[in-house]
Scaffold this active site. Structure first.
Site, PDB file in Angstrom:
ATOM      1  N   SER A  79       0.852  -1.192   0.000  1.00 10.77           N
ATOM      2  CA  SER A  79       0.000   0.000   0.000  1.00 10.77           C
ATOM      3  C   SER A  79       0.885   1.238   0.000  1.00 10.77           C
ATOM      4  O   SER A  79       2.016   1.198   0.497  1.00 10.77           O
ATOM      5  CB  SER A  79      -0.851  -0.023   1.260  1.00 10.77           C
ATOM      6  OG  SER A  79      -1.298   1.274   1.587  1.00 10.77           O
ATOM      7  N   SER A  80       0.343   2.355  -0.488  1.00  8.13           N
ATOM      8  CA  SER A  80       1.128   3.601  -0.481  1.00  8.13           C
ATOM      9  C   SER A  80       1.346   4.133   0.935  1.00  8.13           C
ATOM     10  O   SER A  80       2.170   5.018   1.141  1.00  8.13           O
ATOM     11  CB  SER A  80       0.448   4.663  -1.350  1.00  8.13           C
ATOM     12  OG  SER A  80      -0.851   4.931  -0.876  1.00  8.13           O
ATOM     13  N   CYS A  81       0.622   3.560   1.926  1.00 13.47           N
ATOM     14  CA  CYS A  81       0.802   4.051   3.309  1.00 13.47           C
ATOM     15  C   CYS A  81       2.095   3.549   3.942  1.00 13.47           C
ATOM     16  O   CYS A  81       2.413   3.922   5.069  1.00 13.47           O
ATOM     17  CB  CYS A  81      -0.396   3.700   4.173  1.00 13.47           C
ATOM     18  SG  CYS A  81      -0.486   1.965   4.589  1.00 13.47           S
TER      19      CYS A  81
ATOM     20  N   LYS B  65       2.893  -4.242   6.372  1.00 18.06           N
ATOM     21  CA  LYS B  65       3.165  -4.284   4.926  1.00 18.06           C
ATOM     22  C   LYS B  65       4.658  -4.082   4.630  1.00 18.06           C
ATOM     23  O   LYS B  65       5.200  -4.697   3.697  1.00 18.06           O
ATOM     24  CB  LYS B  65       2.318  -3.226   4.200  1.00 18.06           C
ATOM     25  CG  LYS B  65       0.842  -3.584   4.155  1.00 18.06           C
ATOM     26  CD  LYS B  65       0.609  -4.809   3.290  1.00 18.06           C
ATOM     27  CE  LYS B  65      -0.831  -5.253   3.216  1.00 18.06           C
ATOM     28  NZ  LYS B  65      -1.010  -6.489   2.438  1.00 18.06           N
TER      29      LYS B  65
ATOM     30  N   HIS C 297     -13.369   2.777   3.406  1.00 21.54           N
ATOM     31  CA  HIS C 297     -12.565   3.908   2.955  1.00 21.54           C
ATOM     32  C   HIS C 297     -13.469   5.070   2.510  1.00 21.54           C
ATOM     33  O   HIS C 297     -14.687   4.947   2.447  1.00 21.54           O
ATOM     34  CB  HIS C 297     -11.638   3.474   1.812  1.00 21.54           C
ATOM     35  CG  HIS C 297     -10.493   2.649   2.276  1.00 21.54           C
ATOM     36  ND1 HIS C 297     -10.503   1.268   2.218  1.00 21.54           N
ATOM     37  CD2 HIS C 297      -9.317   2.985   2.830  1.00 21.54           C
ATOM     38  CE1 HIS C 297      -9.373   0.811   2.716  1.00 21.54           C
ATOM     39  NE2 HIS C 297      -8.624   1.829   3.090  1.00 21.54           N
TER      40      HIS C 297
ATOM     41  N   TYR D  73      -0.818  -1.118  10.188  1.00 12.37           N
ATOM     42  CA  TYR D  73      -0.972  -1.734   8.862  1.00 12.37           C
ATOM     43  C   TYR D  73       0.299  -1.520   8.036  1.00 12.37           C
ATOM     44  O   TYR D  73       0.805  -2.442   7.381  1.00 12.37           O
ATOM     45  CB  TYR D  73      -2.174  -1.097   8.164  1.00 12.37           C
ATOM     46  CG  TYR D  73      -2.474  -1.631   6.791  1.00 12.37           C
ATOM     47  CD1 TYR D  73      -3.107  -2.862   6.624  1.00 12.37           C
ATOM     48  CD2 TYR D  73      -2.153  -0.891   5.653  1.00 12.37           C
ATOM     49  CE1 TYR D  73      -3.399  -3.342   5.367  1.00 12.37           C
ATOM     50  CE2 TYR D  73      -2.451  -1.364   4.384  1.00 12.37           C
ATOM     51  CZ  TYR D  73      -3.077  -2.589   4.247  1.00 12.37           C
ATOM     52  OH  TYR D  73      -3.360  -3.064   2.997  1.00 12.37           O
TER      53      TYR D  73
END
Ligand code: GDP
Length: 321
Positions: free
Chosen positions: A113-115, A146, A185, A142
């Site tokens: 994920s971009s997070c 990841k 979301h 999270y």
């Protein structure tokens, strides 16, 4: 266009997490690849249980694996259940990668994920920004899971020569999304709230936070297409950003959704809710260099999701009447 390194045709391809939004999109996309698609129902295989995962791989012998199984959620769910997000995601990915390695899977793609990138990473964010600064607190659990998944792919590659790759998608939306307001979301939440406000004649559509954060959105069918493409043409230790390059502020997203849904009231901000990271636009040059580009424009994609939700809401009321 990069030359294929790995051919999916005729292969046994396992999509872990096929009931999720990304997994379901992968199953749809793989239908035209001439491969045998393997899936496992949750009742049959609990991915947090190592012995079950190992036995399933030994029995089903997948040759390629897409790791789309994960505990996911919106900003509130991430912020309030960090133990579940960290624990479950660590177990799911560790079990899948170990079983894939031990059963001789030829290729594996792990979805991140971009997070994973630092909260204040320079924009657009390049893959090299990983682990260069502190994470956004609302989704730190999270993100840490990841990041561990990416590192595990790299470790299997370095220690065992496994061809495990990692793709980092932007904020995803599309069919199969969660419209639950507490756990989902922003986009499905706004569509649901706008449609309900229009129908009930409410004056306000309430959005969380200041509305100033910006998000890069990617349609899940474009994400699945990029993942299948990467599976064929990419083999490297570095993660690959999978973005559309299309970024929008949350307030503008709310205005767009209101217009598409036909809500004409006010948009009101609930400042007791968190904003999360201010911006996470990724640089997807690494992916573009392999010859891939997204096909679904942001407004077109959002309009499709709005239409589907409004039609289902109408249908539901029709059925109830
Ligand atoms: P994030 O990208 O991890 O922050 O995930 P979200 O999609 O949950 O939130 C994106 C942004 O939309 C954040 O700034 C939220 O505060 C904002 N937002 C505005 N209204 C809502 C809403 O009703 N639900 C959610 N989930 N986010 C909202």
């Amino acid at each position: 266009m990069a030359e294929p390194l790995f051919d999916l045709a005729g292969r046994r391809v396992y999509v872990a997490g096929h009931r999720g939004m990304v997994g379901a999109a992968l199953v749809r996309r793989l239908a035209t690849e001439g491969c045998a698609i393997l899936t496992a129902a949750r009742a049959e295989l609990d991915l947090t249980q190592p012995a079950q995962v190992e036995a399933w791989f030994a029995r089903m012998r997948p040759e390629a694996v897409f790791v789309a199984a994960a505990r996911v959620g919106g900003i509130l769910e991430n912020d309030t259940r960090p133990a579940d997000f960290l624990h479950d995601n660590l177990l799911i990915q560790a079990n899948l990668l170990k079983a894939a390695h031990e059963s001789g899977v030829g290729k594996l793609l792990f979805l991140g994920s971009s997070c994973i990138y630092p909260r204040l990473a320079p924009q657009p964010i390049v893959e090299e920004a990983l682990l260069t600064g502190p994470l956004e607190p609302t989704n730190e659990a999270y993100a840490v899971a990841k990041i561990a998944g990416i590192k595990l792919c790299q470790a299997y590659r370095r220690q065992h020569g496994a061809d495990f790759i990692a793709a980092m998608p932007a904020n995803l939306y599309g069919p199969g999304d969660t419209f639950d307001l507490a756990s989902g979301h922003v986009l499905p939440a706004l569509i649901r709230k706008a449609e309900e406000a229009r129908r009930s004649g409410a004056a306000d559509l309430v959005i969380w936070g200041t509305g100033t954060p910006r998000r890069e959105f990617l349609h899940v069918d474009d994400c699945a297409d990029a993942c299948v493409h990467l599976m064929k043409v990419y083999s490297g230790a570095g993660p690959v950003n999978v973005g559309s390059g299309e970024e929008i502020a949350i307030l503008d997203l709310a205005r767009l959704v209101a217009r598409l849904v036909g809500f004409e009231g006010r948009i009101v901000r609930d400042l007791t809710r968190p904003d999360g990271t201010p911006r996470k636009l990724m640089n997807s040059d690494r992916l573009r260099a392999t010859g891939w580009a997204p096909r679904i424009g942001l407004e077109e994609g959002i309009a499709e999701v709005c239409r589907a939700w409004c039609a289902a809401a109408e249908g539901g009321r029709g059925a109830a009447a």
